[in-house]
Design an enzyme around this catalytic site. Structure first.
Site, PDB file in Angstrom:
ATOM      1  N   GLY A 124      50.977  27.990  -6.520  1.00 54.53           N
ATOM      2  CA  GLY A 124      50.315  26.822  -6.084  1.00 54.53           C
ATOM      3  C   GLY A 124      49.729  25.922  -7.228  1.00 54.53           C
ATOM      4  O   GLY A 124      50.495  24.915  -6.971  1.00 54.53           O
ATOM      5  N   SER A 125      50.695  26.519  -8.711  1.00 56.18           N
ATOM      6  CA  SER A 125      50.359  25.658  -9.739  1.00 56.18           C
ATOM      7  C   SER A 125      51.927  25.542  -9.797  1.00 56.18           C
ATOM      8  O   SER A 125      51.798  23.893  -9.916  1.00 56.18           O
ATOM      9  CB  SER A 125      49.942  27.411 -10.591  1.00 56.18           C
ATOM     10  OG  SER A 125      49.070  26.627 -10.715  1.00 56.18           O
ATOM     11  N   ALA A 126      52.702  27.016  -9.108  1.00 50.77           N
ATOM     12  CA  ALA A 126      53.912  26.231  -8.962  1.00 50.77           C
ATOM     13  C   ALA A 126      54.460  25.873  -8.980  1.00 50.77           C
ATOM     14  O   ALA A 126      55.422  24.617  -8.480  1.00 50.77           O
ATOM     15  CB  ALA A 126      54.786  27.670  -8.702  1.00 50.77           C
TER      16      ALA A 126
ATOM     17  N   ALA B 103      50.673  32.366  -9.441  1.00 50.41           N
ATOM     18  CA  ALA B 103      50.055  31.021  -9.945  1.00 50.41           C
ATOM     19  C   ALA B 103      50.851  30.118  -8.692  1.00 50.41           C
ATOM     20  O   ALA B 103      52.220  29.415  -9.199  1.00 50.41           O
ATOM     21  CB  ALA B 103      50.555  30.888 -11.478  1.00 50.41           C
TER      22      ALA B 103
ATOM     23  N   GLY C 173      47.209  35.150  -7.086  1.00 50.26           N
ATOM     24  CA  GLY C 173      47.403  35.842  -8.627  1.00 50.26           C
ATOM     25  C   GLY C 173      48.834  36.045  -9.481  1.00 50.26           C
ATOM     26  O   GLY C 173      48.973  36.308 -10.611  1.00 50.26           O
TER      27      GLY C 173
ATOM     28  N   ASP D 260      46.964  26.656 -14.860  1.00 50.61           N
ATOM     29  CA  ASP D 260      48.256  27.272 -15.051  1.00 50.61           C
ATOM     30  C   ASP D 260      49.925  26.623 -14.804  1.00 50.61           C
ATOM     31  O   ASP D 260      50.527  27.086 -14.962  1.00 50.61           O
ATOM     32  CB  ASP D 260      47.928  28.637 -13.896  1.00 50.61           C
ATOM     33  CG  ASP D 260      47.682  29.677 -13.895  1.00 50.61           C
ATOM     34  OD1 ASP D 260      46.971  30.093 -15.425  1.00 50.61           O
ATOM     35  OD2 ASP D 260      47.019  30.692 -13.396  1.00 50.61           O
TER      36      ASP D 260
ATOM     37  N   LYS E 229      54.121  33.813 -11.686  1.00 47.28           N
ATOM     38  CA  LYS E 229      54.090  34.875 -13.061  1.00 47.28           C
ATOM     39  C   LYS E 229      53.017  36.078 -13.088  1.00 47.28           C
ATOM     40  O   LYS E 229      52.893  35.544 -11.503  1.00 47.28           O
ATOM     41  CB  LYS E 229      53.514  33.306 -13.683  1.00 47.28           C
ATOM     42  CG  LYS E 229      52.406  32.487 -13.457  1.00 47.28           C
ATOM     43  CD  LYS E 229      50.521  33.560 -13.883  1.00 47.28           C
ATOM     44  CE  LYS E 229      49.512  33.347 -13.396  1.00 47.28           C
ATOM     45  NZ  LYS E 229      48.484  34.630 -12.773  1.00 47.28           N
TER      46      LYS E 229
ATOM     47  N   ALA F 162      47.777  32.532  -2.950  1.00 45.56           N
ATOM     48  CA  ALA F 162      46.442  32.876  -3.069  1.00 45.56           C
ATOM     49  C   ALA F 162      46.764  33.979  -3.804  1.00 45.56           C
ATOM     50  O   ALA F 162      45.749  35.656  -3.418  1.00 45.56           O
ATOM     51  CB  ALA F 162      45.184  32.420  -2.463  1.00 45.56           C
TER      52      ALA F 162
HETATM   53  O1  C5P Z   1      42.393  25.964 -14.194  1.00 41.35           O
HETATM   54  P1  C5P Z   1      42.425  25.818 -12.282  1.00 41.35           P
HETATM   55  O2  C5P Z   1      41.812  25.149 -11.073  1.00 41.35           O
HETATM   56  O3  C5P Z   1      43.358  26.887 -11.593  1.00 41.35           O
HETATM   57  O4  C5P Z   1      41.115  26.505 -11.849  1.00 41.35           O
HETATM   58  C1  C5P Z   1      40.610  27.361 -10.695  1.00 41.35           C
HETATM   59  C2  C5P Z   1      39.028  27.897 -11.346  1.00 41.35           C
HETATM   60  O5  C5P Z   1      39.680  29.224 -12.651  1.00 41.35           O
HETATM   61  C3  C5P Z   1      38.310  27.156 -12.590  1.00 41.35           C
HETATM   62  O6  C5P Z   1      37.468  26.114 -11.069  1.00 41.35           O
HETATM   63  C4  C5P Z   1      37.575  27.984 -12.982  1.00 41.35           C
HETATM   64  O7  C5P Z   1      36.190  28.895 -11.774  1.00 41.35           O
HETATM   65  C5  C5P Z   1      38.817  29.059 -13.300  1.00 41.35           C
HETATM   66  N1  C5P Z   1      39.458  29.194 -14.630  1.00 41.35           N
HETATM   67  C6  C5P Z   1      37.885  29.198 -15.368  1.00 41.35           C
HETATM   68  N2  C5P Z   1      38.773  29.462 -17.115  1.00 41.35           N
HETATM   69  C7  C5P Z   1      39.815  29.302 -16.565  1.00 41.35           C
HETATM   70  C8  C5P Z   1      40.641  28.920 -15.710  1.00 41.35           C
HETATM   71  C9  C5P Z   1      40.478  28.965 -14.176  1.00 41.35           C
HETATM   72  O8  C5P Z   1      36.739  30.272 -15.046  1.00 41.35           O
HETATM   73  N3  C5P Z   1      40.628  29.567 -18.232  1.00 41.35           N
END
Ligand code: C5P
Length: 302
Positions: free
Chosen positions: A108-110, A106, A104, A142, A15, A102
């Site tokens: 890992g999310s994918a 996504a 930006g 994500d 993404k 890593a």
């Molecule tokens: O949700 P995810 O595990 O991908 O988020 C990783 C880190 O990114 C969170 O621990 C937080 O530090 C930051 N984050 C945030 N606000 C969001 C999404 C992510 O601060 N809406």
């Protein structure tokens, strides 16, 4: 004649955030967002196959940077689904990785969303779409978008999705940086840079949504925005050179993708994409340059 299914392969897109409006830090540490996701045609493929125990392997040029333990979102997705349905998570998950690690985008999310869809099909759990989306939201902000693909507005911490109509194909170049950036570190830098200021409520830009609906790359170029860009540039100042190199090569719009360090260049057509990618490669300001079109479908069995 019957076919024995030995493995299920799921393809899942990367993404780019065409708008990432970030609010102030919440008490739980997350940030409320108006996050306009657009799925782009760079894909990982995750194959789930029966095994004696849970195992993750990864192939691809950057496979060495991917953790293979239970911190991998693919492993966590399999464990979450197995626990919910009382299944032994004895599965081999193989990730064929093409999305920058890593970066930006996504990646890992994918892999988390893809593993969930693959294990659901392999185990025949018959989970509803809403159940799968709920597991995705537990795995990460994500991950739900990787499941649905296309384009969507993510609110809350980005996990509450509203689909967005896209009226055409958008062409992109992605400059892959050396090394990753940690998402929590970039949000932390955002907090540092905005400390003592009034951070407005994040809202989706009507001009951006109209540009997506129209399919007009010129309109979208004028409406792109990423509130995390100053934080990513503060942590990685050399990204400014990459952004400048793409703009000088003829890209009408350039921005950091999500929390970076991948930079994204919106171009009018596929031909310009190839030209800008070649110029970025020779500029020496990035490790690799990839072209891709959007929107792309979400995680699906192939
Ligand atoms: O949700 P995810 O595990 O991908 O988020 C990783 C880190 O990114 C969170 O621990 C937080 O530090 C930051 N984050 C945030 N606000 C969001 C999404 C992510 O601060 N809406």
């Amino acid at each position: 004649m019957s076919t024995v299914r030995t493995g299920v392969t799921v393809r899942v897109p990367a993404k780019v955030n065409v708008q990432l409006a970030v609010g102030a830090a919440r008490p739980d540490g997350f940030h409320d967002l108006a996050n306009v996701f657009l799925a782009v045609g760079l894909y990982d493929e995750v194959t789930a196959a029966p095994a004696d125990e849970l195992r993750v392997t990864c192939s691809g040029p950057d496979a060495g940077q991917v953790p293979l333990d239970r911190t991998n979102l693919a492993a966590r997705a399999a464990l979450a689904l197995a626990e919910r349905y009382g299944i032994d998570p004895a599965v081999h998950l193989h990730i064929a990785k093409d999305i920058p690690v890593a970066g930006g985008m996504a990646g890992g999310s994918a892999d988390g969303a893809a593993a969930l869809v693959a294990c659901d099909a392999l185990w025949g759990t018959g989970a509803s779409r809403d159940e799968l989306l709920a597991i995705c939201a537990e795995l990460g902000s994500d991950v739900p978008f990787s499941l649905v693909g296309g384009a969507a507005l993510g609110t809350g911490r980005g996990e509450k999705l509203t689909p967005i109509e896209v009226g055409g194909t958008f062409h992109w170049v992605f400059a892959v940086a050396d090394g990753g950036l940690s998402t929590p570190a970039v949000y932390g830098e955002f907090d540092r840079l905005t400390a003592g200021t009034e951070v407005p409520e994040p809202t989706a830009s009507p001009a951006l949504l109209a540009a997506l609906r129209s399919g007009d790359p010129g309109a979208l170029a004028g409406a792109l925005s990423n509130d995390l860009q100053p934080a990513a540039l503060s942590l990685r100042p050399s990204l400014a050179e990459t952004l400048a190199a793409g703009t000088e090569a003829g890209a009408p719009a350039a921005l950091v993708s999500g929390s970076g360090p991948t930079t994204a260049f919106l171009v009018p057509d596929a031909e310009t994409a190839e030209k800008v990618a070649a110029a970025l490669l020779t500029s020496g300001t990035c490790r690799n340059a990839r072209v891709a079109a959007s929107p792309a479908p979400g995680a699906h069995v192939i």
